[in-house]
Scaffold this motif. Structure first.
Motif, PDB file in Angstrom:
ATOM      1  N   LEU A   1       1.495  82.909 -94.695  1.00 35.46           N
ATOM      2  CA  LEU A   1       2.234  82.748 -95.311  1.00 35.46           C
ATOM      3  C   LEU A   1       2.677  81.398 -93.616  1.00 35.46           C
ATOM      4  N   GLY A   2       2.425  80.631 -92.804  1.00 39.18           N
ATOM      5  CA  GLY A   2       3.044  79.947 -91.686  1.00 39.18           C
ATOM      6  C   GLY A   2       3.148  78.337 -92.939  1.00 39.18           C
ATOM      7  N   GLY A   3       2.692  78.587 -94.042  1.00 37.48           N
ATOM      8  CA  GLY A   3       3.153  77.450 -94.415  1.00 37.48           C
ATOM      9  C   GLY A   3       4.450  77.641 -94.661  1.00 37.48           C
ATOM     10  N   ILE A   4       5.347  78.074 -94.867  1.00 41.38           N
ATOM     11  CA  ILE A   4       6.599  78.609 -95.208  1.00 41.38           C
ATOM     12  C   ILE A   4       7.239  78.889 -94.576  1.00 41.38           C
ATOM     13  N   SER A   5       6.797  78.845 -92.853  1.00 42.29           N
ATOM     14  CA  SER A   5       7.210  78.713 -91.439  1.00 42.29           C
ATOM     15  C   SER A   5       6.956  77.457 -91.219  1.00 42.29           C
ATOM     16  N   MET A   6       6.310  76.724 -92.056  1.00 37.94           N
ATOM     17  CA  MET A   6       6.104  74.919 -91.367  1.00 37.94           C
ATOM     18  C   MET A   6       6.723  74.051 -92.206  1.00 37.94           C
ATOM     19  N   ALA A   7       7.196  74.766 -93.798  1.00 39.72           N
ATOM     20  CA  ALA A   7       8.464  73.992 -93.556  1.00 39.72           C
ATOM     21  C   ALA A   7       9.525  74.243 -93.484  1.00 39.72           C
TER      22      ALA A   7
END
Length: 598
Positions: A98-104
């Motif tokens: 879910l860190g993909g959301i964090s990165m965005a």
């Protein structure tokens, strides 16, 4: 029967541990080091020769976007990421994905909130901002926190790949760490930021080669990607949408999307290493692009790490190496896996170890370069003559790199005797990143914040987060705080009998305890930076509101564009105070006159 099983177990472990470098493995690893050194020689001995502080630390602001982005990704892809993250996915599931959301979110916040301020100021040290916005005391405190966190983090970055290389080659880790670090210190010292960026590009290529090779090999050995995915679903590794607000949940949706986002903000948006490279390009547009490419690159790297965790689970879902004691630490799992599935493929072990070491060297070189800039700008330059030449400043920076590099290498020998230091360093990262992020956010977002509020707010933030982290680490070492892993099995371990499996399960159950520390000490580590930052901001703002009656107006360039609407009264632009009312101007003049008369 028992003797036969024991013999089989010994033979299996022995077969997996006897993976050593061949001559082509050594050649592959040596070529990577030699090319890194040659890059340093080229930038240090030809062209401008890094003869000025700006050239040494900022690359003369002539760097290209793609190399900068690759260097950023490389310097944030350490051996810890390559070894620890897949093992964490294997044991606890893929919530980290879910860190993909964090990165965005990180990308947007960095470009629109923090980067405009740093880019307009064009400062070498991010902590110079804190002096301009607040005072020298706040800047020195922030720089000290950063330096301490670096000296605790870098020895771990070096030690982990050195340990993996030692296991594969049989060479003593005490010889590997100094030798390889010496090469890194050499090219970082003479080549400056340009050498760091281009060696990062080279080393990242090797790292990516290792990651992709292991990924392809793993998918093939597991019977295809669909098989890997199905195993992950069956093993509950993809049960990642836990919307429970309980802050003690290790991997909840909110812990990742909120906690990890703020954690990465501390590591990226205001981090000296990142900001220094963001400013090494010629325009703000290119700087923004480097942020976007960096965030995309990190998302890709972490996705591959997550998928590698799935692949390892597909391989060991029915014979867990942790339960069978073939692996005792998380950072041993991926090397164990590579040695298991690729022991007969020439050169793969060399590529893998070179990739892990390349990631460590990228982090080491980038951090040494920016640490040198911080130490020089925030401490040493204060004692230097104002007419010091750029060449002398550059030479001082190079000396700082050598001294700090040697010190970090020496601390590697301390790491091996302090098994709990890795967890302590991770906790300390939250301890320092929280107050630091809070200071920059307070200064850029809240125009009413002043020096007293910032300094004492950071002190409060440091104290509070320390009071949470250090007891948490103590309870962990005592076995009082444990995070249960996802389901693991040993039902198809051919070399184990039922008695051995029963004993392992019994030992796990007996190691548990009914006592649980208070919930406040069991808060997920993802929230540490958030707690430290919020405490700093809240206390800092309250203290500022109580003490800012006669504070001079703040320069508009020190405030983030997103908070311009809050600058509704007096502002300061280009050193000229612009008062909103005549009465306010007369009031300030009157106060200054009274001070002069006294």
């Amino acid at each position: 029967m028992e003797s036969s099983t024991t013999t089989t177990l010994i033979q299996t472990v022995s077969r997996l541990s006897k993976v050593s470098f061949s001559w082509y493995d050594y050649i592959l690893f040596s070529v990577m080091l030699v090319l890194s050194a040659l890059i340093g020689i080229y930038f240090g001995c030809f062209g401008s020769k890094q003869s000025s502080a700006n050239e040494y630390l900022m690359g003369g602001k002539t760097m290209r976007v793609i190399p900068i982005a690759i260097s950023l990704v490389a310097s944030h892809t350490s051996g810890i990421t390559l070894l620890a993250l897949p093992a964490d996915i294997y044991r606890y599931g893929a919530a980290y994905w879910l860190g993909g959301i964090s990165m965005a979110i990180l990308c947007v916040v960095t470009i629109y909130v923090y980067l405009p301020v740093f880019y307009n100021l064009q400062i070498i040290s991010t902590y110079e901002y804190l002096e301009r916005r607040f005072d020298k005391k706040t800047r020195s405190f922030a720089s000290f926190l950063y330096a301490v966190s670096v000296f605790l983090y870098l020895p771990i970055v070096v030690y982990i790949p050195a340990l993996a290389f030692s296991a594969a080659s049989g060479i003593d880790v005490h010889l590997i760490a100094p030798a390889v670090c010496a090469v890194c210190i050499f090219y970082t010292t003479i080549g400056g930021l340009k050498a760091v960026v281009w060696t990062d590009t080279l080393q990242f290529t090797v790292t990516v080669g290792a990651i992709i090779t292991v990924f392809i090999l793993g998918v093939k050995s597991a019977g295809g990607f669909l098989q890997v995915w199905n195993k992950a679903v069956e093993g509950q590794r993809l049960d990642i949408f836990d919307f429970d607000w309980d802050p003690t949940k290790r991997d909840s949706f909110w812990a990742i999307v909120i906690g990890l986002t703020v954690h990465w903000m501390g590591h990226t948006s205001v981090n000296q290493s990142c900001v220094q490279k963001f400013l090494a390009v010629s325009t703000f547009k290119k700087s923004s692009l480097s942020v976007a490419y960096y965030c995309f690159g990190m998302t890709v790297v972490k996705t591959f790490s997550v998928l590698t965790g799935f692949i390892m689970f597909a391989k060991y879902s029915d014979c867990d190496p942790f339960t069978t004691k073939q692996v005792t630490r998380n950072d041993q799992l991926l090397p164990y896996y590579v040695m298991d599935v690729a022991r007969n493929i020439p050169g793969l072990s060399g590529l893998f170890i070179a990739g892990v070491f390349s990631a460590g060297l990228s982090t080491l070189s980038a951090t040494l370069n920016c640490l040198a800039g911080t130490i020089y700008e925030d401490f040493i330059s204060k004692f230097m003559h104002k007419r010091i030449t750029q060449k002398t400043a550059s030479n001082i920076l190079k000396i700082i790199v050598v001294i700090t590099g040697v010190a970090c290498t020496a601390l590697v020998f301390v790491i091996e005797h302090m098994g709990g230091l890795l967890k302590l360093a991770i906790g300390l990262g939250g301890v320092t990143n929280g107050p630091l992020l809070g200071l920059f956010t307070l200064g850029m977002i809240f125009p009413r914040a002043n020096a007293k509020g910032a300094f004492y707010g950071a002190i409060f933030g440091l104290i509070l987060i320390s009071a949470l982290v250090f007891p948490n680490k103590y309870f962990e070492t005592q076995g009082l705080i444990k995070y249960p892993p996802k389901p693991l099995s040993t039902e198809r371990c051919d070399f184990l009998n039922e008695t051995t499996i029963f004993e392992n399960v019994l030992n796990i159950r007996n190691s548990s305890t009914h006592f649980q520390p208070p919930a406040i000490f069991r808060i997920s580590f993802y929230y540490y930076t958030l707690i430290g930052a919020l405490t700093t901001i809240i206390f800092g703002f309250i203290i500022s509101c109580m003490t800012n009656k006669n504070d001079p107006p703040v320069e508009k360039s020190l405030i983030s564009p997103v908070s311009y609407f809050l600058v509704s009264k007096d502002t300061k632009s280009n050193g000229i105070i612009e008062y909103n009312t005549v009465e306010k101007a007369l009031e300030v003049v009157s106060i200054n006159s009274e001070r002069d008369n006294k």
